[in-house]
Design a protein around this motif. Structure first.
Motif, PDB file in Angstrom:
ATOM      1  N   ARG A  60       0.849  -1.202   0.000  1.00 30.95           N
ATOM      2  CA  ARG A  60       0.000   0.000   0.000  1.00 30.95           C
ATOM      3  C   ARG A  60       0.884   1.252   0.000  1.00 30.95           C
ATOM      4  O   ARG A  60       0.487   2.300  -0.531  1.00 30.95           O
ATOM      5  CB  ARG A  60      -0.923   0.004   1.225  1.00 30.95           C
ATOM      6  N   GLN A  61       2.084   1.159   0.582  1.00 32.95           N
ATOM      7  CA  GLN A  61       3.023   2.284   0.517  1.00 32.95           C
ATOM      8  C   GLN A  61       3.315   2.686  -0.927  1.00 32.95           C
ATOM      9  O   GLN A  61       3.552   3.851  -1.222  1.00 32.95           O
ATOM     10  CB  GLN A  61       4.335   1.921   1.216  1.00 32.95           C
ATOM     11  N   TRP A  62       3.328   1.700  -1.824  1.00 32.58           N
ATOM     12  CA  TRP A  62       3.534   2.004  -3.240  1.00 32.58           C
ATOM     13  C   TRP A  62       2.416   2.893  -3.760  1.00 32.58           C
ATOM     14  O   TRP A  62       2.651   3.851  -4.498  1.00 32.58           O
ATOM     15  CB  TRP A  62       3.582   0.707  -4.054  1.00 32.58           C
ATOM     16  N   MET A  63       1.191   2.545  -3.399  1.00 40.15           N
ATOM     17  CA  MET A  63       0.038   3.331  -3.833  1.00 40.15           C
ATOM     18  C   MET A  63       0.177   4.782  -3.359  1.00 40.15           C
ATOM     19  O   MET A  63      -0.052   5.730  -4.125  1.00 40.15           O
ATOM     20  CB  MET A  63      -1.248   2.707  -3.271  1.00 40.15           C
ATOM     21  N   GLU A  64       0.579   4.941  -2.112  1.00 38.72           N
ATOM     22  CA  GLU A  64       0.765   6.281  -1.561  1.00 38.72           C
ATOM     23  C   GLU A  64       1.891   7.019  -2.283  1.00 38.72           C
ATOM     24  O   GLU A  64       1.809   8.234  -2.511  1.00 38.72           O
ATOM     25  CB  GLU A  64       1.041   6.170  -0.058  1.00 38.72           C
ATOM     26  N   TYR A  65       2.940   6.289  -2.653  1.00 29.38           N
ATOM     27  CA  TYR A  65       4.058   6.897  -3.381  1.00 29.38           C
ATOM     28  C   TYR A  65       3.613   7.361  -4.765  1.00 29.38           C
ATOM     29  O   TYR A  65       3.950   8.476  -5.206  1.00 29.38           O
ATOM     30  CB  TYR A  65       5.205   5.893  -3.496  1.00 29.38           C
ATOM     31  N   PHE A  66       2.860   6.514  -5.468  1.00 30.70           N
ATOM     32  CA  PHE A  66       2.361   6.891  -6.795  1.00 30.70           C
ATOM     33  C   PHE A  66       1.500   8.152  -6.708  1.00 30.70           C
ATOM     34  O   PHE A  66       1.640   9.083  -7.514  1.00 30.70           O
ATOM     35  CB  PHE A  66       1.538   5.756  -7.413  1.00 30.70           C
ATOM     36  N   LYS A  67       0.609   8.208  -5.747  1.00 29.89           N
ATOM     37  CA  LYS A  67      -0.296   9.355  -5.615  1.00 29.89           C
ATOM     38  C   LYS A  67       0.466  10.625  -5.266  1.00 29.89           C
ATOM     39  O   LYS A  67       0.106  11.719  -5.702  1.00 29.89           O
ATOM     40  CB  LYS A  67      -1.362   9.047  -4.565  1.00 29.89           C
ATOM     41  N   ALA A  68       1.536  10.476  -4.476  1.00 24.08           N
ATOM     42  CA  ALA A  68       2.318  11.649  -4.077  1.00 24.08           C
ATOM     43  C   ALA A  68       3.192  12.169  -5.217  1.00 24.08           C
ATOM     44  O   ALA A  68       3.518  13.367  -5.253  1.00 24.08           O
ATOM     45  CB  ALA A  68       3.183  11.312  -2.871  1.00 24.08           C
ATOM     46  N   ASN A  69       3.569  11.289  -6.156  1.00 27.49           N
ATOM     47  CA  ASN A  69       4.523  11.668  -7.199  1.00 27.49           C
ATOM     48  C   ASN A  69       3.911  11.820  -8.584  1.00 27.49           C
ATOM     49  O   ASN A  69       4.601  12.237  -9.522  1.00 27.49           O
ATOM     50  CB  ASN A  69       5.665  10.655  -7.245  1.00 27.49           C
ATOM     51  N   ILE A  70       2.653  11.455  -8.747  1.00 25.03           N
ATOM     52  CA  ILE A  70       1.939  11.711 -10.006  1.00 25.03           C
ATOM     53  C   ILE A  70       0.755  12.600  -9.650  1.00 25.03           C
ATOM     54  O   ILE A  70      -0.292  12.124  -9.217  1.00 25.03           O
ATOM     55  CB  ILE A  70       1.466  10.410 -10.681  1.00 25.03           C
ATOM     56  N   LYS A  71       0.928  13.908  -9.820  1.00 23.92           N
ATOM     57  CA  LYS A  71      -0.057  14.870  -9.334  1.00 23.92           C
ATOM     58  C   LYS A  71      -1.393  14.757 -10.056  1.00 23.92           C
ATOM     59  O   LYS A  71      -2.430  15.159  -9.515  1.00 23.92           O
ATOM     60  CB  LYS A  71       0.491  16.291  -9.481  1.00 23.92           C
ATOM     61  N   THR A  72      -1.376  14.199 -11.264  1.00 28.60           N
ATOM     62  CA  THR A  72      -2.628  14.081 -12.030  1.00 28.60           C
ATOM     63  C   THR A  72      -3.396  12.808 -11.694  1.00 28.60           C
ATOM     64  O   THR A  72      -4.471  12.570 -12.238  1.00 28.60           O
ATOM     65  CB  THR A  72      -2.328  14.101 -13.538  1.00 28.60           C
ATOM     66  N   LEU A  73      -2.842  11.996 -10.803  1.00 28.02           N
ATOM     67  CA  LEU A  73      -3.504  10.748 -10.407  1.00 28.02           C
ATOM     68  C   LEU A  73      -4.566  11.073  -9.364  1.00 28.02           C
ATOM     69  O   LEU A  73      -4.269  11.619  -8.298  1.00 28.02           O
ATOM     70  CB  LEU A  73      -2.466   9.786  -9.832  1.00 28.02           C
ATOM     71  N   LYS A  74      -5.799  10.765  -9.672  1.00 21.43           N
ATOM     72  CA  LYS A  74      -6.923  11.121  -8.805  1.00 21.43           C
ATOM     73  C   LYS A  74      -7.534   9.871  -8.179  1.00 21.43           C
ATOM     74  O   LYS A  74      -7.776   8.879  -8.861  1.00 21.43           O
ATOM     75  CB  LYS A  74      -7.996  11.871  -9.597  1.00 21.43           C
ATOM     76  N   SER A  75      -7.815   9.978  -6.879  1.00 17.18           N
ATOM     77  CA  SER A  75      -8.449   8.865  -6.173  1.00 17.18           C
ATOM     78  C   SER A  75      -9.917   8.762  -6.547  1.00 17.18           C
ATOM     79  O   SER A  75     -10.596   9.768  -6.740  1.00 17.18           O
ATOM     80  CB  SER A  75      -8.315   9.052  -4.656  1.00 17.18           C
ATOM     81  N   VAL A  76     -10.396   7.527  -6.635  1.00 17.26           N
ATOM     82  CA  VAL A  76     -11.805   7.256  -6.907  1.00 17.26           C
ATOM     83  C   VAL A  76     -12.426   6.707  -5.636  1.00 17.26           C
ATOM     84  O   VAL A  76     -11.914   5.754  -5.049  1.00 17.26           O
ATOM     85  CB  VAL A  76     -11.966   6.240  -8.059  1.00 17.26           C
ATOM     86  N   ASP A  77     -13.524   7.318  -5.194  1.00 13.50           N
ATOM     87  CA  ASP A  77     -14.200   6.886  -3.976  1.00 13.50           C
ATOM     88  C   ASP A  77     -15.026   5.639  -4.271  1.00 13.50           C
ATOM     89  O   ASP A  77     -16.001   5.682  -5.024  1.00 13.50           O
ATOM     90  CB  ASP A  77     -15.112   8.006  -3.461  1.00 13.50           C
ATOM     91  N   LEU A  78     -14.629   4.527  -3.686  1.00 17.32           N
ATOM     92  CA  LEU A  78     -15.341   3.272  -3.885  1.00 17.32           C
ATOM     93  C   LEU A  78     -16.363   3.017  -2.778  1.00 17.32           C
ATOM     94  O   LEU A  78     -16.937   1.934  -2.693  1.00 17.32           O
ATOM     95  CB  LEU A  78     -14.342   2.113  -3.954  1.00 17.32           C
ATOM     96  N   HIS A  79     -16.568   4.029  -1.932  1.00 17.93           N
ATOM     97  CA  HIS A  79     -17.589   3.975  -0.876  1.00 17.93           C
ATOM     98  C   HIS A  79     -17.362   2.808   0.089  1.00 17.93           C
ATOM     99  O   HIS A  79     -18.304   2.184   0.556  1.00 17.93           O
ATOM    100  CB  HIS A  79     -18.995   3.906  -1.487  1.00 17.93           C
ATOM    101  N   GLU A  80     -16.086   2.558   0.361  1.00 16.24           N
ATOM    102  CA  GLU A  80     -15.741   1.637   1.429  1.00 16.24           C
ATOM    103  C   GLU A  80     -15.225   2.465   2.600  1.00 16.24           C
ATOM    104  O   GLU A  80     -14.993   3.674   2.464  1.00 16.24           O
ATOM    105  CB  GLU A  80     -14.686   0.629   0.966  1.00 16.24           C
TER     106      GLU A  80
END
Length: 544
Positions: free
Chosen positions: A355-375
């Protein structure tokens, strides 16, 4: 009524009777086959929720002859038992002592050349100064130059007679420190191995069930010592199960959340526990050694091919220099992350270290947007997209066991193998798997079975979609003084060996996070971002 009409009716009745008799005969002959087919279709149901009136002795209780997987589990267990034989433990004074053990440099030199191998003969001695006659100590060897932000692991060869050969490759020039830590003496290793495989209750799980407008709680686990009625959450394909004591008047399907905590139970004796006190874990054997001097000597730098899946593994697998990871068997090219990930569907499956990878990708690709999956909760399924570059990245936690004091939802809990099975796969699909940390407190057969389940799912995926990229990220090392019986790196090291053994014949990429985190000297289950970034750089080189 004519005689012809009567004859026709008699013939019709006889024909019908013969047909019925024949059908009954056929059904009686094939009823067992039909029932067997029905049972098969039921057993392959993904997550079968049922109740049981008594507790199984183990998570999986075979009722027929051993399956191929069960035989493979036994084979691996036999190998491990040979690798970790029981060691006598009479008194703490007779266990291995870092202070009294001796280390001798073989063929010492005043100065060394970059690329040389430096060998050290280590003789293990106990606290009374007596030479040990058997091996099995859990050692960690490392070279480092803090001023250069450089480090690498060393290779330890156990001669099983109390002596060890520690080999260091001198990867960089400058002043280099040598270190060999006694993480656990062989007597402690033997005790940890026995304790690990003795029971499932070092961690206790609490399940939350929905009961109308209120919540009820119940004990859960991989195996439960209870005579109460149990809910069984079974993966029918791989026969892996998780259990909860069924709350009164509440259906098993009403399970919604889970949390865990350490149970006040230990399978170590008081004397054995003393081996894992802070002062006895990770003690330096070579404390009196001075730094060695390494010179360039030669300008020749061998050419290496670009890193890709299938490159042979080495020990060590690389080194850190100026905070950058450099593999031995291949070279890492600079990769622009966003361009590399364009058009890719990335599945990150496993624990919080991936999951740290996911956080790294989001921090370093500014155009990457999270999608709310309602969990809900920290362990919720994460999904992020870049619509312009067509980048899709998602993280999903692996199935039970998942250890955390935080309440997490199990409504969408899924075995990792099933996630892989429902993945179509193709050349732009990448699956990264990280498995291990949450399995350390449980008997090793639980981890072996899960690793085999994932292996078979990957095998099926590569048969139907051979262009799919599959990458295994091995475990990180973690804190040395964090409850050895449950979470020692010894447990992680055994799992690291198992993963390498099981996946060795598949065309998958391996990111040796174990060796990388030793080289960086992180000693943190969640290493700093620059270490995560270097793991991801290997990943990017594999896929682009």
């Amino acid at each position: 009524m004519s005689s012809n009409t009567v004859l026709q009716k008699v013939l019709l009745i006889l024909t019908s009777l013969l047909a019925i008799t024949w059908i009954i005969f056929i059904l009686s002959q094939n009823s067992s086959k039909l029932w067997s087919a029905l049972n098969i279709s039921i057993s392959f149901h993904h997550m079968n929720t049922s109740t049981k009136s008594s507790c199984p002795e183990t998570p999986r209780t075979p009722v027929n002859s051993p399956t191929e997987s069960q035989l493979r589990v036994r084979e691996i267990l036999e190998k491990l038992d040979q690798l970790i034989p029981p060691r006598p433990f009479i008194h703490v004074n007779t266990t291995t002592s870092a202070k009294h053990s001796t280390a001798t440099i073989l063929n010492p030199q005043d100065t060394y050349c970059r690329g040389d191998q430096l060998d050290i003969l280590l003789e293990a001695r106990d606290h009374l100064g007596h030479r040990k006659e058997y091996g099995g100590d859990f050692l960690r060897a490392r070279t480092s130059s803090p001023a250069l932000n450089a480090g690498a692991s060393g290779k330890v060869t156990d001669f099983n007679n109390g002596t060890y050969l520690v080999s260091f490759t001198l990867f960089w020039e400058g002043q280099v420190s040598l270190s060999v830590l006694l993480i656990h003496p062989s007597e402690g290793v033997s005790a940890l191995w026995r304790a690990r495989n003795q029971g499932y209750d070092k961690v206790i799980f609490t399940g939350q069930f929905s009961s109308g407008a209120s919540q009820v709680y119940s004990e859960c686990g991989l195996a439960l010592n209870s005579t109460a009625e149990l809910c069984q959450y079974l993966d029918g394909q791989d026969q892996e199960a998780f259990y909860c004591v069924r709350p009164p008047h509440v259906p098993c399907a009403a399970l919604t959340h889970m949390q865990s905590k350490n149970k006040k139970v230990s399978y170590l004796t008081k004397q054995e526990r003393s081996l894992f006190e802070r002062s006895n874990v990770g003690v330096e054997i070579m404390a009196k050694f001075k730094m060695i001097s390494v010179s360039k000597c030669s300008e020749t730098v061998p050419m290496k091919e670009k890193c890709k899946p299938g490159i042979p593994s080495t020990i060590p697998s690389g080194h850190v220099w100026k905070n950058t990871w450099n593999p031995i068997s291949c070279s890492l090219a600079p990769v622009e992350m966003k361009d590399c990930l364009a058009g890719k569907l990335i599945y990150l499956l496993g624990d919080s270290t991936i999951r740290q990878w996911m956080e790294y990708f989001k921090a370093n690709i500014k155009t990457l947007k999270s999608v709310d999956l309602h969990e809900s909760g920290k362990l919720q399924h994460l999904f992020a997209v870049d619509l312009d570059k067509n980048i899709n990245i998602q993280w999903q936690k692996h199935g039970y066991p998942l250890i955390t004091a935080i309440h997490y939802s199990v409504k969408e809990m899924e075995n990792m193998a099933r996630v892989i099975d429902r993945t179509g796969g193709e050349k732009n699909t990448v699956i990264v798997i990280s498995l291990g940390q949450h399995f350390r407190p449980f008997p090793i057969d639980v981890f072996i079975q899960r690793a085999l389940s994932v292996y078979k799912a990957v095998q099926r995926l590569l048969l139907r979609s051979p262009d799919t990229m599959v990458i295994i990220k091995t475990e990180n090392i973690r804190e040395m003084h964090n409850d050895a019986e449950r979470f020692s790196d010894f447990h992680g090291y055994i799992q690291y060996l198992i993963i390498k053994d099981i996946f060795q014949d598949l065309h998958v990429g391996v990111i040796d996070a174990w060796d990388i985190t030793i080289a960086y000297g992180t000693n943190d289950v969640h290493p700093p971002q620059h270490v995560v970034g270097n793991q991801i750089n290997v990943f990017l080189n594999y896929i682009c």
